[in-house]
Design a protein around this motif. Sequence first.
Motif, PDB file in Angstrom:
ATOM      1  N   PHE A  88       3.004   9.430 -10.325  1.00  0.00           N
ATOM      2  CA  PHE A  88       2.199   9.479 -11.538  1.00  0.00           C
ATOM      3  C   PHE A  88       1.396  10.775 -11.613  1.00  0.00           C
ATOM      4  O   PHE A  88       1.345  11.427 -12.658  1.00  0.00           O
ATOM      5  N   ILE A  89       0.790  11.154 -10.499  1.00  0.00           N
ATOM      6  CA  ILE A  89       0.001  12.388 -10.469  1.00  0.00           C
ATOM      7  C   ILE A  89       0.894  13.596 -10.717  1.00  0.00           C
ATOM      8  O   ILE A  89       0.518  14.517 -11.449  1.00  0.00           O
ATOM      9  N   ASN A  90       2.089  13.595 -10.143  1.00  0.00           N
ATOM     10  CA  ASN A  90       3.017  14.709 -10.367  1.00  0.00           C
ATOM     11  C   ASN A  90       3.399  14.821 -11.837  1.00  0.00           C
ATOM     12  O   ASN A  90       3.481  15.919 -12.387  1.00  0.00           O
ATOM     13  N   ILE A  91       3.636  13.700 -12.489  1.00  0.00           N
ATOM     14  CA  ILE A  91       3.994  13.711 -13.912  1.00  0.00           C
ATOM     15  C   ILE A  91       2.821  14.225 -14.743  1.00  0.00           C
ATOM     16  O   ILE A  91       2.997  15.026 -15.658  1.00  0.00           O
ATOM     17  N   GLN A  92       1.606  13.787 -14.398  1.00  0.00           N
ATOM     18  CA  GLN A  92       0.429  14.171 -15.165  1.00  0.00           C
ATOM     19  C   GLN A  92       0.069  15.645 -14.986  1.00  0.00           C
ATOM     20  O   GLN A  92      -0.502  16.254 -15.885  1.00  0.00           O
ATOM     21  N   THR A  93       0.384  16.209 -13.844  1.00  0.00           N
ATOM     22  CA  THR A  93      -0.020  17.589 -13.574  1.00  0.00           C
ATOM     23  C   THR A  93       1.056  18.618 -13.889  1.00  0.00           C
ATOM     24  O   THR A  93       0.819  19.809 -13.721  1.00  0.00           O
ATOM     25  N   GLN A  94       2.223  18.172 -14.325  1.00  0.00           N
ATOM     26  CA  GLN A  94       3.258  19.141 -14.695  1.00  0.00           C
ATOM     27  C   GLN A  94       2.779  19.929 -15.898  1.00  0.00           C
ATOM     28  O   GLN A  94       2.227  19.377 -16.842  1.00  0.00           O
ATOM     29  N   GLY A  95       2.990  21.238 -15.847  1.00  0.00           N
ATOM     30  CA  GLY A  95       2.512  22.089 -16.923  1.00  0.00           C
ATOM     31  C   GLY A  95       3.179  21.813 -18.253  1.00  0.00           C
ATOM     32  O   GLY A  95       2.516  21.538 -19.247  1.00  0.00           O
ATOM     33  N   ASP A  96       4.453  21.898 -18.314  1.00  0.00           N
ATOM     34  CA  ASP A  96       5.182  21.714 -19.564  1.00  0.00           C
ATOM     35  C   ASP A  96       6.072  20.486 -19.471  1.00  0.00           C
ATOM     36  O   ASP A  96       6.756  20.280 -18.481  1.00  0.00           O
ATOM     37  N   SER A  97       6.052  19.707 -20.521  1.00  0.00           N
ATOM     38  CA  SER A  97       6.978  18.589 -20.598  1.00  0.00           C
ATOM     39  C   SER A  97       7.346  18.383 -22.062  1.00  0.00           C
ATOM     40  O   SER A  97       6.597  18.750 -22.962  1.00  0.00           O
ATOM     41  N   THR A 115       0.834  -1.205   0.000  1.00  0.00           N
ATOM     42  CA  THR A 115       0.000   0.000   0.000  1.00  0.00           C
ATOM     43  C   THR A 115       0.865   1.250   0.000  1.00  0.00           C
ATOM     44  O   THR A 115       0.590   2.220  -0.714  1.00  0.00           O
ATOM     45  N   THR A 116       1.933   1.224   0.781  1.00  0.00           N
ATOM     46  CA  THR A 116       2.858   2.355   0.820  1.00  0.00           C
ATOM     47  C   THR A 116       3.521   2.553  -0.535  1.00  0.00           C
ATOM     48  O   THR A 116       3.619   3.678  -1.027  1.00  0.00           O
ATOM     49  N   ASN A 117       3.970   1.462  -1.149  1.00  0.00           N
ATOM     50  CA  ASN A 117       4.599   1.550  -2.470  1.00  0.00           C
ATOM     51  C   ASN A 117       3.618   2.064  -3.516  1.00  0.00           C
ATOM     52  O   ASN A 117       3.971   2.882  -4.366  1.00  0.00           O
ATOM     53  N   MET A 118       2.386   1.575  -3.459  1.00  0.00           N
ATOM     54  CA  MET A 118       1.376   2.001  -4.425  1.00  0.00           C
ATOM     55  C   MET A 118       1.063   3.486  -4.251  1.00  0.00           C
ATOM     56  O   MET A 118       0.928   4.213  -5.231  1.00  0.00           O
ATOM     57  N   ALA A 119       0.980   3.956  -3.016  1.00  0.00           N
ATOM     58  CA  ALA A 119       0.716   5.372  -2.764  1.00  0.00           C
ATOM     59  C   ALA A 119       1.861   6.230  -3.293  1.00  0.00           C
ATOM     60  O   ALA A 119       1.638   7.292  -3.889  1.00  0.00           O
ATOM     61  N   SER A 120       3.080   5.765  -3.120  1.00  0.00           N
ATOM     62  CA  SER A 120       4.245   6.492  -3.617  1.00  0.00           C
ATOM     63  C   SER A 120       4.244   6.571  -5.142  1.00  0.00           C
ATOM     64  O   SER A 120       4.485   7.637  -5.723  1.00  0.00           O
ATOM     65  N   MET A 121       3.952   5.439  -5.793  1.00  0.00           N
ATOM     66  CA  MET A 121       3.915   5.425  -7.257  1.00  0.00           C
ATOM     67  C   MET A 121       2.768   6.272  -7.791  1.00  0.00           C
ATOM     68  O   MET A 121       2.915   6.959  -8.804  1.00  0.00           O
TER      69      MET A 121
END
Length: 142
Positions: free
Chosen positions: A74-83, A64-70
């Motif tokens: 994932f959310i950070n990558i998806q919400t980055q403005g520019d990539s 559960t801890t690993n899944m929360a971290s991943m």
Amino acid sequence: MTSIDPSLLLSNKPSTKNTGSSNLGKDEFLKILMTQLQNQDPLNPMEDKEFIAQMAQFSTLEQTTNMASMLEKFINIQTQGDSIIKYSEMIGKRIEWKNSNEETGTGVVKSVKKGDTGFELEIENGSFISVDNIIKVSNADS
């Protein structure tokens, strides 16, 4: 008649403060389990079923801890403005741009790079255009 000692009332008790995390993490769980194993009664050791259940709880906690971290990554990558991936979709597309001097131009995007001032698109003549200057994107064949 019996009276209640006022010092026993909850409202007269001093408040206690927790000084630590109320969350039990995997490291704390493992420490408790190891302490329990080290201090168990040798004549009456922990049942296999109990030990397996606790190990299953530990495994579930870790997963559960690993899944929360991943999921957080994932959310950070998806919400980055520019990539660079976002702008890579423009490769092969025809763009029109207007720079700060009101000069305009068109060209087909050949590559994308991240420069000091942001992302830039290389067009077929070798020049680089800032993504901030793009005013239109279309298919290269139109």
